[in-house]
Enzyme design. Structure first.
Site, PDB file in Angstrom:
ATOM      1  CD  GLU A  49      -1.902  -2.201   1.811  1.00 40.84           C
ATOM      2  OE1 GLU A  49      -0.348  -2.864   1.925  1.00 40.84           O
ATOM      3  OE2 GLU A  49      -3.026  -3.223   1.920  1.00 40.84           O
ATOM      4  CG  PHE A 111      -9.774  -9.063  11.146  1.00 44.73           C
ATOM      5  CD1 PHE A 111      -8.708  -9.886  11.607  1.00 44.73           C
ATOM      6  CD2 PHE A 111     -10.144  -9.387  10.121  1.00 44.73           C
ATOM      7  CE1 PHE A 111      -7.548 -10.201  10.549  1.00 44.73           C
ATOM      8  CE2 PHE A 111      -9.048  -9.853   8.388  1.00 44.73           C
ATOM      9  CZ  PHE A 111      -7.998 -10.151   9.295  1.00 44.73           C
ATOM     10  CD  GLN A 112      -8.093  -6.903   7.397  1.00 47.88           C
ATOM     11  OE1 GLN A 112      -8.229  -6.614   6.788  1.00 47.88           O
ATOM     12  NE2 GLN A 112      -6.642  -7.418   7.201  1.00 47.88           N
ATOM     13  CE  LYS A 161     -17.268  -6.272   3.224  1.00 42.97           C
ATOM     14  NZ  LYS A 161     -16.334  -7.684   3.783  1.00 42.97           N
ATOM     15  CG  MET A 475      22.165  12.607   4.063  1.00 45.24           C
ATOM     16  SD  MET A 475      23.670  13.547   3.420  1.00 45.24           S
ATOM     17  CE  MET A 475      22.801  14.123   1.730  1.00 45.24           C
TER      18      MET A 475
END
Lengths: 570, 184
Positions: A49, A111-112, A161, A475
């Site tokens: 993602e 969940f999630q 959802k 760096m």
């Protein structure tokens, strides 16, 4: 017409003119991925993602249109937090859609589930948790309006959802009044008194500098800038976020200011008597020690965001406006400085004395990273887009690539997000398939997000990646060498592990390697011949090469360290 | 080495130079979190904060924030606050231009020995007794922050004091014209 929330969401995106969405499905966003099959929108399936977010940023920077990313709830949403923070720092217009657990489950540790509107409150311009399908069109329209007007930025829409599954009567807002944003007023009236005060300051100035920031690109003010600059004859510097806002080939352009800025650009600011800041925000990487920054300069500060005024440096005149409108007003009022011949005389002597230089590379290697960048630039057609990660390679690209037009430089400025380059380049190429897109990357950055080359190959997005492989987090290594007595702590990565050529090949890309000058020229030519699949080149560069000039963190810009070969002269 | 004092953080106890921001916000979920989060991440100090629905609209609430104008320039606080999309308007009141009031509730233990002194303190402050029990009394004072401070101090000598203050609400003072206020 009755639609599901999911259908309404996709239809709303179509209404906004969205043609490309970067994303990855999962449980809570599943309903939305079904109507996507029937849409004209191109969905680019990423492998992580974070890649979707940075691709959307690259798309936005290269096209000037908002980037759109769509991910699921929980870890899908948290994985895109870094790109959101990055876009917030760099004022990149982004609309991020996240799935959320059903409204009845919110707050139950389902969940999630994760509170993504809470997490992103401080790193979005605004966010929405949509409560009903009927509200979705309003949320989408408002999100695009917020992301693209005023000071642009990321906006997140969290869609439970059950909201995407329930039915709504289709409608779409037809005016801003229907967005229900009573507290949002992006349009500001230009303050004529402030413009007059700016004109007066300009008329008295003998050593002015136009300090051009990212807001100049965001407000599409390059034409106005060119007109104003040429009429007044003032010297110009473009910050890291503004590279491409003004042609590097223009004789009035001194280059980039700041920690790794060109000596003449840094010193012109320090000696200036008037600094005209155009959509810049006096970032610490530009100012160095603030109390020692441009000590004799009056400041005219132009910004669309009034919270930038007096945040870091007191403005003598503050003009709240987009840069294009302010420049037009200044031009219309005939703002003209005094004779600048003496000023240009000083500047030209700094340019002659301290140009950007690097050591000549040995024929049999190792390669000099700056030379690799210049060689790629020389062989690239005008308008080539360059993306980069963060670190030494980014600074060398910003210094040594010659940018001639807006939207050709895609990088992570404020946040300094390693791994930005590859996905951002893919997003830029998806938005501008007509352009050649190079990613100038470091070996450390490449390892963070390289998996998106699978996306690029699968989706037919043939970017070119130049890894400046010095086997180090370069760096950090440079700082440890210079400021920590060469005590190298956790910065060695190895040049050979991973094998970048094999890795590229395993992702369906062409993998090439160059260790000496002959190979460098050959692989660049070969890469330029390949236009159907992504190309990755492993350039083996000098480990000890450092970015110069450099102003140490917190030091005064007067204490700029030039390249070692120039130090005797100073 | 002794442990250093913990950092006092966002809630400041003694605003040296305070300002009152009367902020009209959309009455939406999370608005207070947005304001509190902004103050926390920018390092602005809040002295007190009061929230209630505004002027008969279900759509808007009024948040009265007393800010420590030493912690950050007021211009920065107002500028950043104004960028919150749910913030509709901000009125900045300097203390001299503001009518400030606060409500204080205090429950105090009463026994035969302390009764007279407690009731004297309550009466002296102009507070009212609003609840009583066999061994306890609750007093209420609505007044200036200074009066509330004085009343709070006068109760320090008593046992079992439980004290709540609402934080300030404020309106512009009447009796001066708007233009005068703008000039000052």
């Amino acid at each position: 017409m009755q639609l599901t929330g999911a259908q309404a969401l996709i239809k709303s995106l179509e209404q906004q003119g969205v043609d490309t969405v970067f994303g990855l499905p999962g449980g809570a966003i599943l309903p939305v991925y079904d109507p996507l099959l029937d849409s004209t929108i191109r969905h680019i399936l990423v492998r992580h993602e974070q890649g979707a977010g940075h691709m959307a940023e690259g798309f936005a920077t290269a096209t000037g249109r908002p980037g759109v990313a769509m991910v699921t709830s929980g870890p899908g949403a948290t994985n895109i937090v870094t790109p959101i923070a990055n876009a917030h720092m760099d004022s990149t217009p982004l609309v991020v859609i996240t799935g959320q657990v059903a409204t009845a489950s919110i707050g139950t540790d389902a969940f999630q589930e994760c509170d993504i509107t809470g997490i992103t409150m401080g790193i979005t311009k605004h966010n929405f948790l949509v409560q009903s399908a009927q509200e979705l069109p309003r949320a989408v329209a408002a999100a695009f309006h917020l992301a693209t007007t005023g000071r642009p930025g990321p906006v997140l829409i969290d869609v439970p959802k059950d909201v995407s599954q329930s039915l709504m009567d289709w409608w779409y807002p037809t005016s801003v009044a229907e967005y229900d944003l009573p507290g949002y007023r992006p349009d500001v009236d230009l303050d004529e008194d402030a413009v007059a005060a700016a004109v007066a300051l300009i008329a008295r100035s003998q050593r002015p500098v136009l300090y051009v920031g990212g807001g100049t690109l965001k407000s599409h003010a390059s034409a106005q800038l060119l007109a104003f600059a040429e009429r007044t004859g003032m010297p110009i510097v473009t910050t890291l976020m503004a590279r491409g806002a003004f042609p590097d080939s223009h004789p009035q352009h001194l280059g980039m200011p700041g920690m790794h800025g060109v000596y003449a650009a840094v010193t012109a600011i320090q000696r200036s008597d008037l600094l005209i800041s155009l959509g810049a925000r006096f970032d610490d990487r530009v100012t160095g020690k603030v109390s020692a920054f441009a000590p004799e300069a009056k400041v005219i500060h132009v910004d669309i965001d009034r919270a930038e005024f007096n945040k870091v440096r007191r403005a003598d005149v503050a003009i709240q406006a987009n840069v294009a409108a302010a420049l037009e007003a200044l031009d219309a009022s005939g703002a003209t400085p005094r004779n600048l011949d003496a000023w240009w005389g000083e500047i030209r002597s700094w340019q002659r004395q301290y140009p950007l230089v690097y050591d000549v590379p040995a024929t049999d290697g190792p390669l000099r990273p700056q030379h690799v960048i210049e060689s790629i630039a020389r062989s690239s057609e005008p308008g080539t887009i360059v993306a980069s990660g963060v670190g030494q390679h980014q600074m060398w690209a910003a210094q040594h690539w010659k940018f001639e037009e807006p939207g050709t430089w895609v990088n992570s400025g404020g946040a300094g997000t390693m791994g930005f380059g590859v996905p951002a380049a893919i997003g830029a190429k998806a938005g501008r398939p007509d352009r050649t897109v190079w990613c100038i990357d470091g070996d450390g950055c490449f390892q963070m997000t390289a998996q998106e080359l699978v996306t690029a190959r699968t989706e037919g997005i043939p970017i070119k990646v130049a890894i400046l492989n010095n086997a180090y987090l370069g760096m950090v290594r440079q700082w440890q060498e210079m400021f920590y007595d060469e005590r190298y702590s956790e910065v060695y990565l190895s040049a050979d592990l991973p094998d970048y050529v094999k890795w590229a090949e395993s992702m369906g890309c062409v993998g090439l390697r160059a260790t000496n000058l002959k190979e460098m020229d050959d692989v660049i030519s070969e890469a330029n011949e390949i236009n159907d699949v992504p190309v990755v080149i492993d350039f083996r560069t000098d480990v000890t090469e450092k970015v110069f000039p450099m102003v140490a963190a917190g030091a005064s810009n007067d204490d700029i360290m030039v390249h070692p070969s120039q130090r005797g002269a100073k | 080495m002794n442990a250093p004092e913990p950092f006092a953080g966002v809630i400041s106890h003694t605003p040296v130079r305070h300002h009152i921001l009367s902020v009209l916000v959309e009455n939406k979920a999370g608005v207070l979190a947005r304001i509190a989060g902004l103050f926390a991440r920018r390092g602005f100090n809040i002295y007190s904060l009061a929230v209630a629905p505004s002027e008969g609209h279900a759509r808007f609430s009024r948040v009265t924030i007393v800010v420590d104008a030493e912690s950050a320039p007021l211009e920065q606080i107002v500028g950043q606050l104004d960028k919150l999309v749910n913030v509709v308007s901000i009125t900045d009141l300097a203390p001299k231009d503001a009518l400030e009031r606060e409500l204080l509730l205090a429950s105090i233990d009463l026994d035969d020995e302390s009764r007279g002194a407690v009731l004297d303190a309550v009466a002296g402050a102009g507070a009212a007794i609003v609840d009583v029990d066999a061994g306890r009394v609750t007093a209420m004072l609505a007044g200036t922050p200074g009066a509330c401070d004085a009343f709070e101090r006068s109760l320090e000598i008593f046992a079992g004091v439980e004290l709540h203050r609402t934080g300030r609400v404020a309106l512009p003072r009447l009796g001066r014209t708007v233009s005068e206020r703008a000039e000052s």
